[in-house]
Structure formats: C-alpha cells, structure tokens
Design a protein around this motif. Structure first.
Motif, PDB file in Angstrom:
ATOM      1  N   ASP A 230      47.247  10.995  11.184  1.00 32.55           N
ATOM      2  CA  ASP A 230      46.860  10.097  10.086  1.00 32.55           C
ATOM      3  C   ASP A 230      45.339  10.033   9.984  1.00 32.55           C
ATOM      4  O   ASP A 230      44.647   9.839  10.983  1.00 32.55           O
ATOM      5  CB  ASP A 230      47.427   8.695  10.314  1.00 32.55           C
ATOM      6  CG  ASP A 230      47.243   7.807   9.086  1.00 32.55           C
ATOM      7  OD1 ASP A 230      47.271   8.346   7.957  1.00 32.55           O
ATOM      8  OD2 ASP A 230      47.061   6.592   9.239  1.00 32.55           O
ATOM      9  N   VAL A 231      44.832  10.180   8.767  1.00 25.66           N
ATOM     10  CA  VAL A 231      43.381  10.158   8.540  1.00 25.66           C
ATOM     11  C   VAL A 231      43.071   9.170   7.412  1.00 25.66           C
ATOM     12  O   VAL A 231      43.054   9.530   6.229  1.00 25.66           O
ATOM     13  CB  VAL A 231      42.844  11.561   8.169  1.00 25.66           C
ATOM     14  CG1 VAL A 231      41.319  11.531   8.060  1.00 25.66           C
ATOM     15  CG2 VAL A 231      43.278  12.605   9.196  1.00 25.66           C
ATOM     16  N   PRO A 232      42.847   7.899   7.749  1.00 29.82           N
ATOM     17  CA  PRO A 232      42.471   6.934   6.704  1.00 29.82           C
ATOM     18  C   PRO A 232      41.156   7.320   6.040  1.00 29.82           C
ATOM     19  O   PRO A 232      40.306   7.970   6.659  1.00 29.82           O
ATOM     20  CB  PRO A 232      42.323   5.616   7.480  1.00 29.82           C
ATOM     21  CG  PRO A 232      43.032   5.820   8.772  1.00 29.82           C
ATOM     22  CD  PRO A 232      42.926   7.279   9.078  1.00 29.82           C
ATOM     23  N   LEU A 233      40.977   6.923   4.787  1.00 30.22           N
ATOM     24  CA  LEU A 233      39.743   7.208   4.061  1.00 30.22           C
ATOM     25  C   LEU A 233      38.652   6.194   4.374  1.00 30.22           C
ATOM     26  O   LEU A 233      37.499   6.382   4.005  1.00 30.22           O
ATOM     27  CB  LEU A 233      40.013   7.240   2.549  1.00 30.22           C
ATOM     28  CG  LEU A 233      40.978   8.332   2.094  1.00 30.22           C
ATOM     29  CD1 LEU A 233      41.179   8.270   0.590  1.00 30.22           C
ATOM     30  CD2 LEU A 233      40.470   9.702   2.506  1.00 30.22           C
ATOM     31  N   CYS A 234      39.033   5.114   5.042  1.00 29.55           N
ATOM     32  CA  CYS A 234      38.058   4.076   5.411  1.00 29.55           C
ATOM     33  C   CYS A 234      38.473   3.445   6.736  1.00 29.55           C
ATOM     34  O   CYS A 234      39.632   3.043   6.888  1.00 29.55           O
ATOM     35  CB  CYS A 234      37.987   3.017   4.307  1.00 29.55           C
ATOM     36  SG  CYS A 234      36.930   1.602   4.695  1.00 29.55           S
TER      37      CYS A 234
ATOM     38  N   HIS B 212      33.440  10.934   2.065  1.00 32.90           N
ATOM     39  CA  HIS B 212      32.461  11.061   0.978  1.00 32.90           C
ATOM     40  C   HIS B 212      33.151  11.333  -0.360  1.00 32.90           C
ATOM     41  O   HIS B 212      32.550  11.144  -1.424  1.00 32.90           O
ATOM     42  CB  HIS B 212      31.465  12.170   1.304  1.00 32.90           C
ATOM     43  CG  HIS B 212      30.115  11.984   0.672  1.00 32.90           C
ATOM     44  ND1 HIS B 212      29.934  11.453  -0.591  1.00 32.90           N
ATOM     45  CD2 HIS B 212      28.866  12.284   1.123  1.00 32.90           C
ATOM     46  CE1 HIS B 212      28.639  11.427  -0.882  1.00 32.90           C
ATOM     47  NE2 HIS B 212      27.977  11.916   0.155  1.00 32.90           N
ATOM     48  N   THR B 213      34.426  11.749  -0.323  1.00 35.02           N
ATOM     49  CA  THR B 213      35.151  11.938  -1.583  1.00 35.02           C
ATOM     50  C   THR B 213      35.327  10.623  -2.329  1.00 35.02           C
ATOM     51  O   THR B 213      35.547  10.620  -3.539  1.00 35.02           O
ATOM     52  CB  THR B 213      36.552  12.549  -1.338  1.00 35.02           C
ATOM     53  OG1 THR B 213      37.292  11.680  -0.483  1.00 35.02           O
ATOM     54  CG2 THR B 213      36.464  13.930  -0.719  1.00 35.02           C
ATOM     55  N   THR B 214      35.222   9.507  -1.622  1.00 36.98           N
ATOM     56  CA  THR B 214      35.505   8.208  -2.242  1.00 36.98           C
ATOM     57  C   THR B 214      34.291   7.602  -2.945  1.00 36.98           C
ATOM     58  O   THR B 214      34.430   6.978  -3.992  1.00 36.98           O
ATOM     59  CB  THR B 214      36.027   7.202  -1.191  1.00 36.98           C
ATOM     60  OG1 THR B 214      35.054   7.044  -0.143  1.00 36.98           O
ATOM     61  CG2 THR B 214      37.337   7.679  -0.585  1.00 36.98           C
TER      62      THR B 214
ATOM     63  N   LEU C 296      32.570  17.301  -1.312  1.00 36.17           N
ATOM     64  CA  LEU C 296      32.071  16.362  -0.302  1.00 36.17           C
ATOM     65  C   LEU C 296      33.194  15.854   0.602  1.00 36.17           C
ATOM     66  O   LEU C 296      33.299  14.668   0.885  1.00 36.17           O
ATOM     67  CB  LEU C 296      31.358  15.192  -1.003  1.00 36.17           C
ATOM     68  CG  LEU C 296      30.179  15.625  -1.886  1.00 36.17           C
ATOM     69  CD1 LEU C 296      29.682  14.465  -2.743  1.00 36.17           C
ATOM     70  CD2 LEU C 296      29.049  16.191  -1.042  1.00 36.17           C
ATOM     71  N   ASN C 297      34.012  16.778   1.057  1.00 32.08           N
ATOM     72  CA  ASN C 297      35.161  16.406   1.881  1.00 32.08           C
ATOM     73  C   ASN C 297      34.750  16.292   3.354  1.00 32.08           C
ATOM     74  O   ASN C 297      35.114  17.115   4.190  1.00 32.08           O
ATOM     75  CB  ASN C 297      36.276  17.436   1.696  1.00 32.08           C
ATOM     76  CG  ASN C 297      37.555  17.033   2.416  1.00 32.08           C
ATOM     77  OD1 ASN C 297      37.694  15.905   2.874  1.00 32.08           O
ATOM     78  ND2 ASN C 297      38.485  17.966   2.545  1.00 32.08           N
ATOM     79  N   PHE C 298      33.934  15.293   3.641  1.00 33.02           N
ATOM     80  CA  PHE C 298      33.546  14.979   5.022  1.00 33.02           C
ATOM     81  C   PHE C 298      33.261  13.486   5.090  1.00 33.02           C
ATOM     82  O   PHE C 298      33.106  12.818   4.064  1.00 33.02           O
ATOM     83  CB  PHE C 298      32.336  15.798   5.477  1.00 33.02           C
ATOM     84  CG  PHE C 298      31.124  15.687   4.574  1.00 33.02           C
ATOM     85  CD1 PHE C 298      30.194  14.674   4.745  1.00 33.02           C
ATOM     86  CD2 PHE C 298      30.913  16.610   3.553  1.00 33.02           C
ATOM     87  CE1 PHE C 298      29.081  14.579   3.918  1.00 33.02           C
ATOM     88  CE2 PHE C 298      29.804  16.526   2.726  1.00 33.02           C
ATOM     89  CZ  PHE C 298      28.892  15.508   2.910  1.00 33.02           C
ATOM     90  N   ASP C 299      33.215  12.963   6.306  1.00 30.63           N
ATOM     91  CA  ASP C 299      33.025  11.519   6.486  1.00 30.63           C
ATOM     92  C   ASP C 299      31.547  11.144   6.494  1.00 30.63           C
ATOM     93  O   ASP C 299      30.695  11.919   6.940  1.00 30.63           O
ATOM     94  CB  ASP C 299      33.659  11.044   7.797  1.00 30.63           C
ATOM     95  CG  ASP C 299      35.176  10.966   7.713  1.00 30.63           C
ATOM     96  OD1 ASP C 299      35.712  10.976   6.593  1.00 30.63           O
ATOM     97  OD2 ASP C 299      35.832  10.905   8.777  1.00 30.63           O
TER      98      ASP C 299
END
Length: 451
Positions: free
Chosen positions: A145-149, A169-171, A45-48
């Motif tokens: 830079d790609v923050p997770l949130c 979605h990984t989180t 699920l490596n997408f936002d």
C-alpha cells in the motif's frame, strides 16, 4: 554587507525518534468513487516530496492536542481533496497514470524525539537526518500500500514539535500545496476554507490531435536516454557530496540587479539574477571546456500564462521548466547582463502556445526535463506564513537528499532575521556537489558576486 557561507555545524545524526502509533485517516464523510485524470505535467512528477515544518511550544496547544486536531483536519480535508485519500493506478485501457479516488485514506504517525527543539541543530542547515521526521509512504500500513499523503507529528521534550508531510508530487505543486496547508490550518481552526480548490486537471489536457510546435530541447525522450541514465536531475547521486549553504543578503541581490541593469533592458528580478549567478558558478565548477553547452532549468508557474488563465486555485501541477543554454566560454567571459537576459527570455518563452506545445509533447513521448542543473525555489512559497491555531512554523524545509544537479533556494531562517532586512528579501542557497567541484563553486560564487 558581504555574502557568507554557513559553516557546517555539527550535525545530529540520530534524532532519537520513537514511533508510538501509525494509523490510517479516512475521509470524515463518504466520498464519490471515481478516477482522477492526471495531466502530462503531473505524471512526470511521480515521486514523493517530503517537507518538515517545525513549531515552537505553545502552552495552549501541547503536541497531543495538536495531533488530535491535525488528524481531524486531515479527515475533513480528505473530503475536499478526495484524491489525496486515493491511490495511483495505471488505467489498463488508456495506459495512463491516474488517481483512483477510492477513499483508502492517508497515513498518520505519532512520534516523539528525546531531544528538545533547540538541541537538534540549525534548522536552516540541510541535515539529511531530518528525514527521520517524515514517514515513507511505501508499504505504509500494509505491504504494497502506498498512500499519496502521510503525516508524522514528532513531539520534542520542550513541547515543540515537527510536522513531517510526505505527498506524491502528482498531487500538488508548490503553490497548490501552500493552498492545501492554508486549508488544513483553516479546518483545524474550524474556520471556512481559505481557498476553494479547483480539481479539474483536464484544463491541462493535451490537444486532440497533439500539435508540437516547438523543438523542446529542455526535454529528453526515454528512448534517447544513455545507458544507466534514469531520471535526469531528479536522480539521487551516489557520489560523496559536500553540502553548503550560501547566504545572499538583500544588498547582494540589489548589487546583482544593478550589475544586470547596467546593460540590459530585460526585466530584472531577484530570481532571474540569482539564477544567472548560480548557473555560471555551477557550469564552471566542472572541468572547463569552453565549447561545452550548459543548460539550466528553472520552474515557471503557468497559471497566468495560458489563455484563458488557469484558476489561481488550480490544485495540480501547473509548473513547467523553462531553460537557458550557453557555451561555458560565454558563461565565463560574457556579460552578466546577457546571462540574465537568457534566463529572462527562457521564462518569457512560456506563453500559451509554448505551454500547450510542451503538454502535447508529453502526450506523444515518454520523457522528462533534461539539463545540467535545476534551480528549485522554495523562496517565496510562504509555507512559514501559514497560520495554524497553534501559530506559524518556526521554519519549513524539504528533506534534502544527495542530488548534485538541483540547487535549492530557501527563505532565511526567521523570515529574513539573519539578513537584518525586511521579510523575505534575503535567500539561502543550498548546494550539494563533490568536494573538488564545491571548492571551485564556492570560489566562483564569491568572485562573480564581488567583481
């Protein structure tokens, strides 16, 4: 009361959003530098995921005050959810995707719209322009830079505001994201956490050695993909698509249940009958081939299905796609109760051994869920029930993109007010299809509902 299809209202294309400030939010206390293991479910699920939460005006909580409170709550949340301030990375030794918990922070954006909240249109209707209320995570504050949130607060001229949240979605899955929102709301109110989250994703690690004990036709290996086929149902379509919102009333759902119960002993739930109904309509909306196999995918929470069960507070993705497969001939002419049985059997299949087998499959192969259509339910996640200091949201929704193979289920606007019935019994169904297929889908939707 019959079902209805919401006529497409005039959609506001430009939300007239002005960005005032973009910044990084860092953990309010120092956090341990470490790597977070991601399960085989997480890494698929490596997408936002982008959601928008709309709030009416509150004299005691103007948007500027809410922005400050939310910023502070997020800083505190990054201590408890330390991975959320980290970054995805590939472990060079294991070649596994993981999260580097490095405290680099989450993004925060303050913006405003020239509109009042009641001027932007029907909140329950899927307007792609709502994407202007969320901020992309890629190259957020600096190139690369790609923050997770990333969170964006957009104030409206009336004092209302939208909080747009982008998370990888990984989180989180839907349930753990709801818990995260409950905890954010508690932190904003300076209250104890609603739930203490469980971050141990090794609970869903593959067995050693992996043991795949089922065939898993619902998954496809990357090596087996046809040319040009990138990511199955998760891939955005480049075709011209029509959007429609179909409303199922509590009475519609009760009638579907009664139709299914007439000749089955399977467990008949609202979700199962809705899924069976949508499967039939979607499969038969394409050019008809009686021998073509149609596979429907739908999410099943596995927390309670494992032995021992996962903690309800498990943070990562604990949802797998169940499936049901039938020939179009059976979907058209077979009994509705049999279709419901197949959907029910698909979910029932997800016991401890099946779940472990599919996780082990993911250890051995690169791949992801593969089907004709995925039913993604936001129906009972309860995002609109989160009690913030400034009140509950008026409505919550994901940003809708062109994905013709994903059908979304939402609670009706106002928690069921449109249906004239209790809380969350009715459901809005959002469908995106090419015009000719949509015409056929709509005809079948009403035909099978009323026969």
């Amino acid at each position: 009361m019959g079902s209805s299809c919401l006529e497409a209202p005039p959609l506001v294309q430009d939300m007239k959003v002005n960005i005032h400030k973009t910044s990084m939010v860092f953990p309010s206390k120092e956090t341990e530098k470490k790597s977070l293991f991601l399960s085989n479910i997480d890494k698929v699920l490596n997408f936002d995921v982008e959601t928008v939460h709309f709030f009416g005006s509150n004299r005691d909580f103007p948007p500027q005050k809410v922005a400050e409170m939310f910023n502070n709550a997020l800083a505190d949340a990054l201590v408890i959810y330390d991975f959320l301030g980290g970054r995805l990375k590939l472990n060079s030794e294991t070649q596994r995707l993981e999260i580097d918990c490095n405290g680099e922070g989450a993004g925060f954006v303050v913006a405003s719209s020239d509109y009042k909240l009641n001027e932007i249109g029907d909140l329950a209707y899927p307007n792609p322009a709502f994407a202007q209320f969320v901020h992309k995570s890629k190259d957020f504050h600096k190139p690369g830079d790609v923050p997770l949130c990333v969170i964006q607060l957009t104030s409206f001229n009336c004092g209302g505001f939208a909080i747009g949240i982008t998370t990888s979605h990984t989180t989180f899955d839907g349930l753990s994201f709801r818990t995260f929102l409950d905890n954010l709301a508690a932190l904003a109110a300076k209250k104890p956490l609603a739930v203490t989250p469980c971050h141990d994703r090794h609970l869903l690690a593959a067995r050693s050695p992996p043991r795949v004990t089922f065939s898993h036709p619902e998954m496809i290996k990357l090596s087996n993909l046809p040319t040009g086929f990138e990511s199955g149902v998760f891939k955005a379509s480049k075709e011209e698509l029509d959007f429609k919102v179909f409303q199922l009333t509590p009475e519609n759902i009760t009638n579907l249940k009664e139709k299914a119960r007439s000749s089955t002993h399977a467990r008949v739930t609202g979700f199962n009958v809705i899924t069976a109904h949508l499967w039939r309509c979607k499969a038969l909306s394409t050019p008809y081939d009686p021998h073509r196999l149609s596979t429907i995918l739908y999410a099943v929470d596995i927390r309670s299905r494992l032995n021992p069960p996962l903690p309800k507070s498990y943070t990562g993705n604990a949802v797998l796609t169940a499936y049901a497969t039938a020939k179009c001939d059976e979907l058209e002419k077979g009994s509705f109760s049999r279709l419901v049985e197949m959907v029910t059997e698909g979910a029932k299949r997800m016991d401890d051994e099946y779940v472990k087998s599919i996780i082990d499959w993911g250890e051995l192969y690169n791949g992801f869920p593969n089907g004709e259509v995925l039913v993604s339910s936001w129906w009972r996640l309860g995002f609109e029930e989160v009690e913030y200091p400034w009140g509950k949201p008026k409505y919550c929704c994901p940003v809708v993109y062109h994905r013709k193979d994903i059908i979304l289920l939402f609670p009706p606007f106002g928690g069921g007010e449109r249906c004239g019935a209790g809380a969350d019994d009715g459901v809005n169904v959002i469908v995106a299809l090419p015009p000719k297929e949509m015409e056929k889908f709509e005809s079948l939707f009403h035909k099978f509902l009323n026969n």
